[in-house]
Design an enzyme around this catalytic site. Structure first.
Site, PDB file in Angstrom:
ATOM      1  N   HIS A 266      28.910  47.273  37.928  1.00 13.40           N
ATOM      2  CA  HIS A 266      28.768  46.576  39.208  1.00 13.40           C
ATOM      3  C   HIS A 266      28.062  47.479  40.219  1.00 13.40           C
ATOM      4  CE1 HIS A 266      32.585  44.327  37.900  1.00 13.40           C
ATOM      5  NE2 HIS A 266      31.673  43.385  38.064  1.00 13.40           N
TER       6      HIS A 266
ATOM      7  N   CYS B  18      38.310  48.202  42.386  1.00 12.82           N
ATOM      8  CA  CYS B  18      38.592  46.901  41.754  1.00 12.82           C
ATOM      9  C   CYS B  18      40.074  46.605  41.617  1.00 12.82           C
ATOM     10  CB  CYS B  18      37.889  46.791  40.414  1.00 12.82           C
ATOM     11  SG  CYS B  18      38.256  48.100  39.285  1.00 12.82           S
TER      12      CYS B  18
ATOM     13  N   ARG C 185      36.985  35.793  32.177  1.00  8.92           N
ATOM     14  CA  ARG C 185      37.690  36.170  33.408  1.00  8.92           C
ATOM     15  C   ARG C 185      37.794  35.010  34.415  1.00  8.92           C
ATOM     16  NH1 ARG C 185      36.784  41.781  36.014  1.00  8.92           N
ATOM     17  NH2 ARG C 185      38.731  40.982  36.893  1.00  8.92           N
TER      18      ARG C 185
HETATM   19  C1  CIR Z   1      35.483  43.831  33.202  1.00  3.99           C
HETATM   20  O1  CIR Z   1      34.656  44.221  32.367  1.00  3.99           O
HETATM   21  O2  CIR Z   1      35.323  42.801  33.852  1.00  3.99           O
HETATM   22  C2  CIR Z   1      36.734  44.649  33.414  1.00  3.99           C
HETATM   23  N1  CIR Z   1      37.156  45.242  32.192  1.00  3.99           N
HETATM   24  C3  CIR Z   1      36.495  45.731  34.446  1.00  3.99           C
HETATM   25  C4  CIR Z   1      36.211  45.189  35.823  1.00  3.99           C
HETATM   26  C5  CIR Z   1      36.096  46.245  36.834  1.00  3.99           C
HETATM   27  N2  CIR Z   1      35.839  45.677  38.097  1.00  3.99           N
HETATM   28  C6  CIR Z   1      35.276  46.313  39.110  1.00  3.99           C
HETATM   29  O3  CIR Z   1      34.904  47.463  38.993  1.00  3.99           O
HETATM   30  N3  CIR Z   1      35.088  45.640  40.239  1.00  3.99           N
END
Ligand code: CIR
Length: 255
Positions: free
Chosen positions: A163, A250, A88
């Site tokens: 998170h 998010c 990411r």
């Molecule tokens: C991840 O695993 O990074 C993404 N599939 C999901 C991120 C979700 N982000 C968040 O809740 N702040």
């Protein structure tokens, strides 16, 4: 006092969204359904008085629509993160560019890692979750950056959920909505706590926006508890994002 938001940045999911990182066993997201859910999300922010900048999908980055993880925006400064998941990290440049017109930006440097999903700002205080994505060095860099502007911060170990904000969010200037796991955590002392009903942990990802509560659809017991706050409640179906471990907070950066 809680921030009144005027702007948000969001990103339309790309067709490759199912290739993102997930621990969920809920199945493969339906792309067209996800687009409809995304459009409803942007419309809800608009209804709360927010102008939303919608970015295009970022090729090669199937999680890039979870924009919240790439930055932490305060009234004074935007801190660009170094996301904990290596795939990411390529998302941050585009978010830094999108924030440029609005805020001075600084960056978290490796070996510090931090995801915005671990950062909860309540008034002048930050809770920073220490999780699989956010390490102590990352938390400290963010904490130091915001301390310059008079904010305080506390680290909170995240023992459940991806998170910190998967489990705890602000629903009032001194009130937190929390899953039972965090309900008695010493870091949350001094705040009123509304504890999520059994079996409804996903409702922990509820978003307070300009006096409205945007909550995931399908959690009636927690909704009932939130009704006591006498704020308008908007329920949104985010089933396709949940399949990729995402949720309401998010999908945007609000400021
Ligand atoms: C991840 O695993 O990074 C993404 N599939 C999901 C991120 C979700 N982000 C968040 O809740 N702040």
């Amino acid at each position: 006092m809680l921030m009144n938001f005027t702007h948000a940045i969001a990103r339309r999911p790309g067709e490759d969204m199912a290739a993102g990182i997930t621990t969920s066993t809920l199945g493969t997201p339906d792309y067209h359904r996800a687009l409809d859910q995304f459009d409803a999300y942007v419309a809800a922010l608009n209804d709360c008085g927010i102008t939303v900048t919608v970015l295009d999908p970022l090729t090669g980055h199937p999680d890039a629509h979870f924009v919240e993880d790439a930055a932490v925006v305060t009234p004074d400064i935007a801190v660009i993160t170094n996301p904990g998941a290596a795939p990411r990290r390529g998302e941050v440049l585009s978010i830094a560019e999108a924030l440029q017109p609005f805020r001075k930006t600084v960056r978290v440097q490796p070996p510090g890692t931090i995801d915005g999903g671990d950062v909860l700002m309540v008034g002048r205080h930050f809770f920073i979750g220490l999780s699989d994505r956010t390490n102590e060095k990352g938390a400290r860099q963010l904490g130091d950056a915001v301390a310059e502007f008079g904010y305080t911060w506390t680290p909170v170990p995240v023992a459940a959920g991806l998170h910190f904000k998967s489990s705890v969010n602000a629903v009032g200037h001194d009130t937190l909505l929390t899953t039972p796991t965090f309900a008695d955590h010493p870091a949350l002392e001094g705040f009123h706590r509304i504890v999520i009903s059994p079996g409804e942990d996903y409702a922990g990802n509820t978003l307070l926006v300009n006096g409205h509560l945007i909550m995931p659809a399908g959690f009636p017991h927690t909704r009932k508890k939130l009704q006591a706050l006498a704020k308008p409640i908007i329920e949104l179906d985010v089933s396709e994002f949940r399949k990729m471990d995402g949720g309401l907070t998010c999908l945007s950066l609000r400021f």
